[in-house]
Design a protein around this motif. Structure first.
Motif, PDB file in Angstrom:
ATOM      1  N   GLN A 115       0.856  -1.189   0.000  1.00  0.00           N
ATOM      2  CA  GLN A 115       0.000   0.000   0.000  1.00  0.00           C
ATOM      3  C   GLN A 115       0.900   1.250   0.000  1.00  0.00           C
ATOM      4  O   GLN A 115       2.061   1.175   0.410  1.00  0.00           O
ATOM      5  CB  GLN A 115      -0.917  -0.017   1.222  1.00  0.00           C
TER       6      GLN A 115
ATOM      7  N   VAL B   2     -16.102  -6.468  -5.858  1.00  0.00           N
ATOM      8  CA  VAL B   2     -15.720  -5.524  -4.802  1.00  0.00           C
ATOM      9  C   VAL B   2     -16.918  -4.626  -4.551  1.00  0.00           C
ATOM     10  O   VAL B   2     -17.568  -4.182  -5.506  1.00  0.00           O
ATOM     11  CB  VAL B   2     -14.519  -4.644  -5.238  1.00  0.00           C
TER      12      VAL B   2
ATOM     13  N   VAL C 232     -15.945   1.772  -3.776  1.00  0.00           N
ATOM     14  CA  VAL C 232     -15.635   1.065  -5.021  1.00  0.00           C
ATOM     15  C   VAL C 232     -16.617  -0.080  -5.221  1.00  0.00           C
ATOM     16  O   VAL C 232     -16.883  -0.854  -4.297  1.00  0.00           O
ATOM     17  CB  VAL C 232     -14.213   0.468  -4.982  1.00  0.00           C
TER      18      VAL C 232
ATOM     19  N   ALA D 154     -16.124   4.022  -9.093  1.00  0.00           N
ATOM     20  CA  ALA D 154     -15.359   4.481  -7.930  1.00  0.00           C
ATOM     21  C   ALA D 154     -15.525   5.991  -7.868  1.00  0.00           C
ATOM     22  O   ALA D 154     -14.925   6.725  -8.656  1.00  0.00           O
ATOM     23  CB  ALA D 154     -13.887   4.107  -8.073  1.00  0.00           C
TER      24      ALA D 154
ATOM     25  N   TYR E  72      -4.848  -2.350  -6.196  1.00  0.00           N
ATOM     26  CA  TYR E  72      -5.488  -3.556  -5.676  1.00  0.00           C
ATOM     27  C   TYR E  72      -5.689  -4.572  -6.797  1.00  0.00           C
ATOM     28  O   TYR E  72      -5.616  -4.245  -7.974  1.00  0.00           O
ATOM     29  CB  TYR E  72      -6.855  -3.217  -5.073  1.00  0.00           C
TER      30      TYR E  72
ATOM     31  N   GLN F 296      -6.574   0.710  -9.701  1.00  0.00           N
ATOM     32  CA  GLN F 296      -5.894   1.658  -8.815  1.00  0.00           C
ATOM     33  C   GLN F 296      -6.779   2.857  -8.519  1.00  0.00           C
ATOM     34  O   GLN F 296      -7.576   3.286  -9.348  1.00  0.00           O
ATOM     35  CB  GLN F 296      -4.546   2.090  -9.391  1.00  0.00           C
TER      36      GLN F 296
ATOM     37  N   GLU G  96     -17.004  -1.952  -1.493  1.00  0.00           N
ATOM     38  CA  GLU G  96     -16.615  -1.403  -0.194  1.00  0.00           C
ATOM     39  C   GLU G  96     -15.779  -0.144  -0.380  1.00  0.00           C
ATOM     40  O   GLU G  96     -15.290   0.138  -1.478  1.00  0.00           O
ATOM     41  CB  GLU G  96     -15.817  -2.437   0.607  1.00  0.00           C
ATOM     42  N   GLU G  97     -15.589   0.564   0.716  1.00  0.00           N
ATOM     43  CA  GLU G  97     -14.740   1.742   0.675  1.00  0.00           C
ATOM     44  C   GLU G  97     -13.284   1.285   0.735  1.00  0.00           C
ATOM     45  O   GLU G  97     -12.942   0.384   1.497  1.00  0.00           O
ATOM     46  CB  GLU G  97     -15.055   2.649   1.866  1.00  0.00           C
ATOM     47  N   LYS G  98     -12.436   1.883  -0.103  1.00  0.00           N
ATOM     48  CA  LYS G  98     -11.028   1.494  -0.162  1.00  0.00           C
ATOM     49  C   LYS G  98     -10.148   2.732  -0.080  1.00  0.00           C
ATOM     50  O   LYS G  98     -10.493   3.784  -0.629  1.00  0.00           O
ATOM     51  CB  LYS G  98     -10.734   0.808  -1.505  1.00  0.00           C
ATOM     52  N   ASN G  99      -8.991   2.591   0.572  1.00  0.00           N
ATOM     53  CA  ASN G  99      -8.009   3.667   0.573  1.00  0.00           C
ATOM     54  C   ASN G  99      -7.317   3.761  -0.780  1.00  0.00           C
ATOM     55  O   ASN G  99      -7.359   2.813  -1.578  1.00  0.00           O
ATOM     56  CB  ASN G  99      -6.956   3.414   1.660  1.00  0.00           C
TER      57      ASN G  99
ATOM     58  N   ARG H  96      -9.282   7.782  -1.251  1.00  0.00           N
ATOM     59  CA  ARG H  96     -10.222   6.894  -0.570  1.00  0.00           C
ATOM     60  C   ARG H  96     -11.609   7.104  -1.150  1.00  0.00           C
ATOM     61  O   ARG H  96     -12.085   8.234  -1.255  1.00  0.00           O
ATOM     62  CB  ARG H  96     -10.230   7.174   0.940  1.00  0.00           C
TER      63      ARG H  96
END
Length: 196
Positions: free
Chosen positions: A78, A154, A138, A183, A163, A131, A156-159, A135
């Motif tokens: 990350q 997918v 997604v 996203a 990925y 990518q 969910e919320e992602k930073n 945040r």
């Protein structure tokens, strides 16, 4: 235990130790001039907020009088700042540390993107790299050509970061599908072929 060697001869002389980065993968390179009873190198990593922890082990060459070269890949990191060191261990359990002089920086991606699935055609599993520069919530879903959703990969919320999503088409008929990433305000559609 203890890391001291009384004979005065160092078990391993490191002539080179550096890191290269590509996207969110770090490759460590190091070179020894000679080795004595070298069991191997434990690769350790830490961040500003974490302690040293082992990420892998690379076997040494025992006792050799010519140079040896080593590489180790630390992948899918990350964004952040990473410090590396090698813990060189001999057959008696003695060890010494070699620290990488500079930290390695993994930067945030500059833009949203989603890659083509690989392998393609998918048989029946494949991976999709994507990518995110910030945040964000997604969703990556797979649809058949009639627009029916057959899988959500997918949701969910992602930073910010890079990925990999996995698609398993085991229970889905062969054919052509679309996968869509949403996203934030970014949206992209790509085609996926499932062949079994």
């Amino acid at each position: 235990g203890g890391g001291t060697i009384c004979s005065g001869a160092l078990p391993v002389t490191l002539s080179l130790f550096y890191a290269g980065t590509e996207k969110n993968n770090v490759t460590l390179y190091w070179k020894t001039e000679a080795e004595l009873n070298n069991s191997g190198f434990e690769v350790q990593r830490k961040t500003d907020s974490s302690e040293w922890s082992a990420t892998g082990f690379v076997n040494g060459n025992g006792t050799v009088n010519e140079p040896s070269e080593y590489t180790y890949v630390d992948s899918k990191l990350q964004p952040g700042k990473y410090f590396y060191r090698l813990k060189q261990i001999d057959y008696n359990g003695n060890f010494e540390y070699f620290e990488l002089s500079l930290p390695v920086l993994i930067s945030k991606p500059k833009s949203f993107s989603i890659g083509q699935n690989y392998p393609n055609p998918s048989n029946p599993k494949c991976r999709i790299d994507y990518q995110l520069p910030e945040r964000v919530m997604v969703n990556i879903s797979v649809y058949d050509i009639l627009g029916k959703r057959v899988a959500t990969l997918v949701n969910e919320e992602k930073n910010a970061g890079i990925y990999t999503a996995e698609f398993d088409g085991t229970n889905i008929a062969s054919g052509t599908y679309l996968y869509i990433i949403t996203a934030g305000s970014f949206k992209e559609i790509k085609k996926l072929v499932l062949a079994k």
